[in-house]
Scaffold this motif. Structure first.
Motif, PDB file in Angstrom:
ATOM      1  N   CYS A  94      26.846 -22.321 -23.185  1.00  0.00           N
ATOM      2  CA  CYS A  94      27.496 -21.079 -22.749  1.00  0.00           C
ATOM      3  C   CYS A  94      29.015 -21.171 -22.869  1.00  0.00           C
ATOM      4  O   CYS A  94      29.607 -22.197 -22.545  1.00  0.00           O
ATOM      5  N   GLU A  95      29.622 -20.078 -23.282  1.00  0.00           N
ATOM      6  CA  GLU A  95      31.090 -20.032 -23.396  1.00  0.00           C
ATOM      7  C   GLU A  95      31.703 -18.924 -22.546  1.00  0.00           C
ATOM      8  O   GLU A  95      32.909 -18.894 -22.373  1.00  0.00           O
ATOM      9  N   SER A  96      30.876 -17.994 -22.039  1.00  0.00           N
ATOM     10  CA  SER A  96      31.437 -16.885 -21.263  1.00  0.00           C
ATOM     11  C   SER A  96      31.333 -17.182 -19.770  1.00  0.00           C
ATOM     12  O   SER A  96      30.498 -17.971 -19.318  1.00  0.00           O
ATOM     13  N   LEU A  97      32.189 -16.530 -18.978  1.00  0.00           N
ATOM     14  CA  LEU A  97      32.169 -16.725 -17.532  1.00  0.00           C
ATOM     15  C   LEU A  97      30.837 -16.302 -16.944  1.00  0.00           C
ATOM     16  O   LEU A  97      30.285 -16.964 -16.069  1.00  0.00           O
ATOM     17  N   LEU A 154      33.531 -24.356 -16.554  1.00  0.00           N
ATOM     18  CA  LEU A 154      33.772 -23.194 -15.710  1.00  0.00           C
ATOM     19  C   LEU A 154      35.210 -23.175 -15.213  1.00  0.00           C
ATOM     20  O   LEU A 154      35.877 -22.138 -15.229  1.00  0.00           O
ATOM     21  N   LYS A 155      35.719 -24.318 -14.787  1.00  0.00           N
ATOM     22  CA  LYS A 155      37.109 -24.388 -14.329  1.00  0.00           C
ATOM     23  C   LYS A 155      38.067 -24.026 -15.460  1.00  0.00           C
ATOM     24  O   LYS A 155      39.042 -23.299 -15.262  1.00  0.00           O
ATOM     25  N   GLU A 156      37.760 -24.538 -16.655  1.00  0.00           N
ATOM     26  CA  GLU A 156      38.610 -24.241 -17.805  1.00  0.00           C
ATOM     27  C   GLU A 156      38.585 -22.752 -18.144  1.00  0.00           C
ATOM     28  O   GLU A 156      39.624 -22.145 -18.411  1.00  0.00           O
ATOM     29  N   ALA A 157      37.385 -22.153 -18.092  1.00  0.00           N
ATOM     30  CA  ALA A 157      37.265 -20.731 -18.402  1.00  0.00           C
ATOM     31  C   ALA A 157      37.963 -19.866 -17.360  1.00  0.00           C
ATOM     32  O   ALA A 157      38.608 -18.866 -17.688  1.00  0.00           O
ATOM     33  N   LEU A 158      37.829 -20.240 -16.086  1.00  0.00           N
ATOM     34  CA  LEU A 158      38.503 -19.498 -15.021  1.00  0.00           C
ATOM     35  C   LEU A 158      40.016 -19.565 -15.174  1.00  0.00           C
ATOM     36  O   LEU A 158      40.722 -18.564 -15.004  1.00  0.00           O
ATOM     37  N   ALA A 159      40.515 -20.753 -15.497  1.00  0.00           N
ATOM     38  CA  ALA A 159      41.954 -20.912 -15.688  1.00  0.00           C
ATOM     39  C   ALA A 159      42.439 -20.073 -16.861  1.00  0.00           C
ATOM     40  O   ALA A 159      43.498 -19.434 -16.789  1.00  0.00           O
ATOM     41  N   ALA A 160      41.657 -20.071 -17.936  1.00  0.00           N
ATOM     42  CA  ALA A 160      42.029 -19.276 -19.108  1.00  0.00           C
ATOM     43  C   ALA A 160      42.021 -17.791 -18.784  1.00  0.00           C
ATOM     44  O   ALA A 160      42.886 -17.033 -19.227  1.00  0.00           O
ATOM     45  N   ALA A 161      41.023 -17.355 -17.983  1.00  0.00           N
ATOM     46  CA  ALA A 161      40.931 -15.937 -17.632  1.00  0.00           C
ATOM     47  C   ALA A 161      42.092 -15.514 -16.740  1.00  0.00           C
ATOM     48  O   ALA A 161      42.635 -14.414 -16.873  1.00  0.00           O
ATOM     49  N   GLN A 162      42.491 -16.391 -15.815  1.00  0.00           N
ATOM     50  CA  GLN A 162      43.587 -16.053 -14.900  1.00  0.00           C
ATOM     51  C   GLN A 162      44.931 -16.028 -15.602  1.00  0.00           C
ATOM     52  O   GLN A 162      45.829 -15.278 -15.228  1.00  0.00           O
ATOM     53  N   SER A 163      45.055 -16.849 -16.653  1.00  0.00           N
ATOM     54  CA  SER A 163      46.328 -16.890 -17.377  1.00  0.00           C
ATOM     55  C   SER A 163      46.451 -15.712 -18.327  1.00  0.00           C
ATOM     56  O   SER A 163      47.538 -15.368 -18.742  1.00  0.00           O
TER      57      SER A 163
END
Length: 513
Positions: free
Chosen positions: A481-484, A504-513
């Motif tokens: 999986c690649e999506s949140l 998940l942490k990496e994806a969340l950080a990318a989404a917040q940035s």
């Protein structure tokens, strides 16, 4: 207000077993679904085929058909009635309780019939039930397998309006041609004799389908081809293990059974296959498919198909795909019936036992890896999904990608020329055939906009599997999986992997940035 009918037919399969194989699996299991002594059937295969499993599977298939066909078109203002004929009497009470059909009949299968004859006899019986109803003639009839899985709404009400407004092949009046439900028509010969009930006011809608390219490409081409496909589906990334897309080409019969079909002219190779999961047509068109059951015992259509092979004694694939293609070319088109296409296989629908593969998304290929554009229409018929999308650039991978596109077209040769003038020319959307779009897997970043709905089907499948005491099964490649939405999912069909927390942490950080 459109008047519509949904006609469901056939034998219901199970979670891992096709309906045509289910009878033999039953014979290898005891009454409790366990393996008999000496059986070589695997335990999971037998466990997925007992009566409790099939009853749960009936609930799962109903969940999408009811929502995507019946409720969706009732919300659009149409009246939708359901008629069912099945070769699954063991679950007939379940089907009737779920669909509340206007008419139904559940019979034991005819052991002497092969799967093609069985399917068409079921269609014939279902349409006979429909004709016996005291109701106005339908604008359109959808005839579908009981195990159809839908990821998108079937726009029957809109299609009925198009038929009324624009007519059929001749641009004439309404879909039914003014005929009554029980109008009888003469059978057509394989040579294309026109049945008296068909006319240019009739319309047939078939599903879009293509096949993955799987080309034998020149040395070095695949590396570059793969790079472009990974860029498209994974937001510019090309590393090993990154989700990759699929280049698609028009359906080609010899591609389904490589090395086993010989003596078939290239023109026939490209025009003798249509997907047989469902069709939508005016009443006269539906009746013409029902009459195939009467023609099969005389082997009319079989002789016509066999004549297309140079070796007349060679057995050709005994699939409804071929029989439907022959019916379209030899009967419907000569009668003036318009052939159109709607919805895209593997993106908008599939067979229910393939739920675990998820829903692909149609994605536009762009030249620059940092400018991937996802098409949110998912390839639904009637929507313009755009042209080539060439942003320029001199990347060597793109040069190879263009070379492969030309190579694929050259391979089609005479068959491609025949397909261009065939009524089946649009069966594979031109956006996929031209490689301006590819199909990306549901777990890739390109498909993030549809991942949530795919995971809802996984939850639903897990619920029904649990009701039959079956272990929930993971979606294919869910660990990638690649999506949140996918990473956060904790449903019954998704197993956590070690790398999920970090991802998940990496994806969340990318989404917040």
């Amino acid at each position: 207000m459109a008047s519509l009918s949904l006609v469901l037919h056939g034998k219901l399969g199970s979670w891992l077993v096709a309906a045509s194989e289910l009878q033999s699996v039953y014979r290898r299991t005891d009454r409790n679904g366990g393996k008999r002594a000496g059986s070589n059937a695997s335990s999971y295969r037998a466990a997925s085929s007992n009566e409790a499993s099939v009853r749960a599977f009936a609930g799962f298939t109903h969940s999408t058909i009811w929502q995507r066909v019946v409720l969706a078109n009732r919300r659009a203002g149409a009246t939708v009635r359901v008629v069912i004929h099945s070769w699954s009497p063991e679950v007939g009470d379940v089907l009737d309780a779920l669909y509340q059909p206007a008419a139904s009949l559940h019979e034991p299968p005819h052991e002497e019939l092969d799967k093609v004859a069985s399917q068409h006899l079921s269609i014939h019986k279902a349409l006979k039930l429909l004709n016996g109803l005291r109701a106005p003639p339908d604008d359109l009839i959808m005839v579908a397998r009981l195990d159809l899985l839908l990821f998108a709404d079937v726009p029957l009400a809109r299609l009925a309006a198009e038929v009324r407004d624009g007519g059929g092949g001749g641009g004439g009046g309404g879909g039914g041609g003014g005929s009554s439900r029980d109008e009888q028509a003469s059978s057509a010969s394989p040579g294309g004799t026109r049945p008296s009930s068909l006319s240019s006011r009739d319309v047939l809608y078939l599903p879009h389908t293509c096949v993955p390219s799987r080309l034998r490409m020149p040395e070095g081409a695949w590396e570059h081809e793969s790079k472009v496909l990974r860029r498209t589906c994974s937001d510019g990334r090309t590393g090993r293990g990154t989700p990759t897309g699929r280049r698609m080409l028009p359906a080609q019969l010899t591609r389904y059974q490589p090395g086993t079909i010989h003596g078939l002219a290239p023109a026939e190779d490209f025009t003798l296959f249509v997907l047989d999961y469902f069709f939508i047509g005016t009443p006269n068109v539906a009746a013409s498919f029902g009459r195939l059951a009467e023609r099969l015992p005389q082997a009319e259509v079989t002789r016509a198909l066999r004549a297309k092979f140079k070796n007349r004694h060679e057995s050709f694939p005994h699939w409804s795909h071929l029989y439907w293609a022959q019916h379209v070319r030899g009967t419907l088109v000569p009668a003036g019936v318009a052939v159109r296409f709607v919805m895209l296989h593997e993106s908008d629908f599939n067979i229910a036992r393939f739920w675990r593969y998820g829903a692909d998304c149609l994605t536009r290929v762009r030249r620059r890896p940092d400018r991937v554009v996802v098409d949110s229409t998912r390839g639904a018929a009637g929507n313009d999904v755009g042209a080539g999308g060439d942003d320029g650039g001199s990347d060597i991978a793109w040069q190879w990608f263009d070379n492969v596109t030309r190579f694929a077209r050259a391979l089609r040769g005479v068959g491609g020329a025949a397909l261009a003038s065939s009524p089946l020319a649009d069966q594979c959307p031109h956006t996929l055939e031209s490689a301006s779009h590819v199909l990306c897997p549901w777990f890739s970043k390109a498909c993030a906009h549809v991942a949530s709905s795919t995971l809802e089907y996984a939850t639903t499948a897990g619920h029904f599997q649990a009701s039959a005491s079956l272990p929930p099964r993971q979606l294919m490649n869910a660990e990638r999986c690649e999506s949140l939405a996918c990473l956060r999912y904790e449903g019954t069909a998704r197993k956590r992997r070690r790398g999920d927390v970090a991802a998940l942490k990496e994806a969340l950080a990318a989404a917040q940035s």
